[in-house]
Design a protein around this motif. Sequence first.
Motif, PDB file in Angstrom:
ATOM      1  N   LEU A   4     -20.850  26.576  44.856  1.00 19.51           N
ATOM      2  CA  LEU A   4     -21.028  27.901  44.257  1.00 19.51           C
ATOM      3  C   LEU A   4     -21.396  28.945  45.304  1.00 19.51           C
ATOM      4  CD1 LEU A   4     -21.050  29.566  41.688  1.00 19.51           C
ATOM      5  CD2 LEU A   4     -23.442  28.948  41.374  1.00 19.51           C
ATOM      6  N   ASN A   5     -22.230  28.593  46.249  1.00 24.70           N
ATOM      7  CA  ASN A   5     -22.627  29.526  47.301  1.00 24.70           C
ATOM      8  C   ASN A   5     -21.441  29.864  48.214  1.00 24.70           C
ATOM      9  OD1 ASN A   5     -25.229  29.654  46.375  1.00 24.70           O
ATOM     10  ND2 ASN A   5     -26.027  28.157  47.826  1.00 24.70           N
ATOM     11  N   TYR A   6     -20.619  28.862  48.554  1.00 23.26           N
ATOM     12  CA  TYR A   6     -19.417  29.123  49.343  1.00 23.26           C
ATOM     13  C   TYR A   6     -18.478  30.070  48.623  1.00 23.26           C
ATOM     14  CZ  TYR A   6     -20.449  25.515  52.793  1.00 23.26           C
ATOM     15  OH  TYR A   6     -21.011  24.779  53.785  1.00 23.26           O
ATOM     16  N   ARG A   7     -18.345  29.855  47.342  1.00 26.04           N
ATOM     17  CA  ARG A   7     -17.447  30.704  46.536  1.00 26.04           C
ATOM     18  C   ARG A   7     -17.950  32.152  46.518  1.00 26.04           C
ATOM     19  NH1 ARG A   7     -15.367  29.583  40.413  1.00 26.04           N
ATOM     20  NH2 ARG A   7     -13.929  31.328  40.403  1.00 26.04           N
ATOM     21  N   VAL A   8     -19.224  32.348  46.374  1.00 20.31           N
ATOM     22  CA  VAL A   8     -19.808  33.691  46.362  1.00 20.31           C
ATOM     23  C   VAL A   8     -19.601  34.366  47.714  1.00 20.31           C
ATOM     24  CG1 VAL A   8     -21.976  34.971  46.216  1.00 20.31           C
ATOM     25  CG2 VAL A   8     -21.474  33.181  44.546  1.00 20.31           C
ATOM     26  N   VAL A   9     -19.813  33.627  48.778  1.00 22.04           N
ATOM     27  CA  VAL A   9     -19.626  34.184  50.121  1.00 22.04           C
ATOM     28  C   VAL A   9     -18.164  34.559  50.340  1.00 22.04           C
ATOM     29  CG1 VAL A   9     -19.708  33.644  52.589  1.00 22.04           C
ATOM     30  CG2 VAL A   9     -21.624  33.034  51.110  1.00 22.04           C
ATOM     31  N   LEU A  10     -17.230  33.706  49.931  1.00 22.72           N
ATOM     32  CA  LEU A  10     -15.809  34.016  50.075  1.00 22.72           C
ATOM     33  C   LEU A  10     -15.407  35.234  49.245  1.00 22.72           C
ATOM     34  CD1 LEU A  10     -14.162  30.488  50.128  1.00 22.72           C
ATOM     35  CD2 LEU A  10     -14.378  32.116  52.005  1.00 22.72           C
ATOM     36  N   MET A  11     -15.941  35.355  48.047  1.00 25.04           N
ATOM     37  CA  MET A  11     -15.634  36.524  47.213  1.00 25.04           C
ATOM     38  C   MET A  11     -16.179  37.798  47.861  1.00 25.04           C
ATOM     39  SD  MET A  11     -16.180  34.904  43.395  1.00 25.04           S
ATOM     40  CE  MET A  11     -16.502  36.483  42.684  1.00 25.04           C
ATOM     41  N   LEU A  12     -17.340  37.731  48.449  1.00 24.53           N
ATOM     42  CA  LEU A  12     -17.923  38.885  49.128  1.00 24.53           C
ATOM     43  C   LEU A  12     -17.076  39.304  50.327  1.00 24.53           C
ATOM     44  CD1 LEU A  12     -20.293  40.871  49.472  1.00 24.53           C
ATOM     45  CD2 LEU A  12     -21.392  39.146  50.895  1.00 24.53           C
TER      46      LEU A  12
END
Length: 71
Positions: A4-12
Motif C-alpha cells: 500500500l505504501n509503494y502504491r501511494v508513493v507511485l501515485m504521488l
Amino acid sequence: MNFLNYRVVLMLINSMLFSCSPTHTDRSTAFFYGQPVPVDLLSHFKQVVVEPENMSNLDYLHTKGVKVLPI
C-alpha cells in the motif's frame, strides 16, 4: 514498506510528473519586423505577427495554415 505504501508513493510521483507536462505544445508564434519577410521560414509557425506593409505574399502563409496577425 508494504504494498500500500509503494502504491501511494507511485501515485504521488505520477501525479507530480503529469501535472508538470505542458497542455498546449502545438502553439508557436513568430514575430518579424522588417523587410524582406522570410515567408518560407515563417511558414513553420502557427501564428505570425508582422507589419502588413512589409508583406507581399500572404496567400502562401494562409495555404500553409498560418494565422497572420498584423501589428
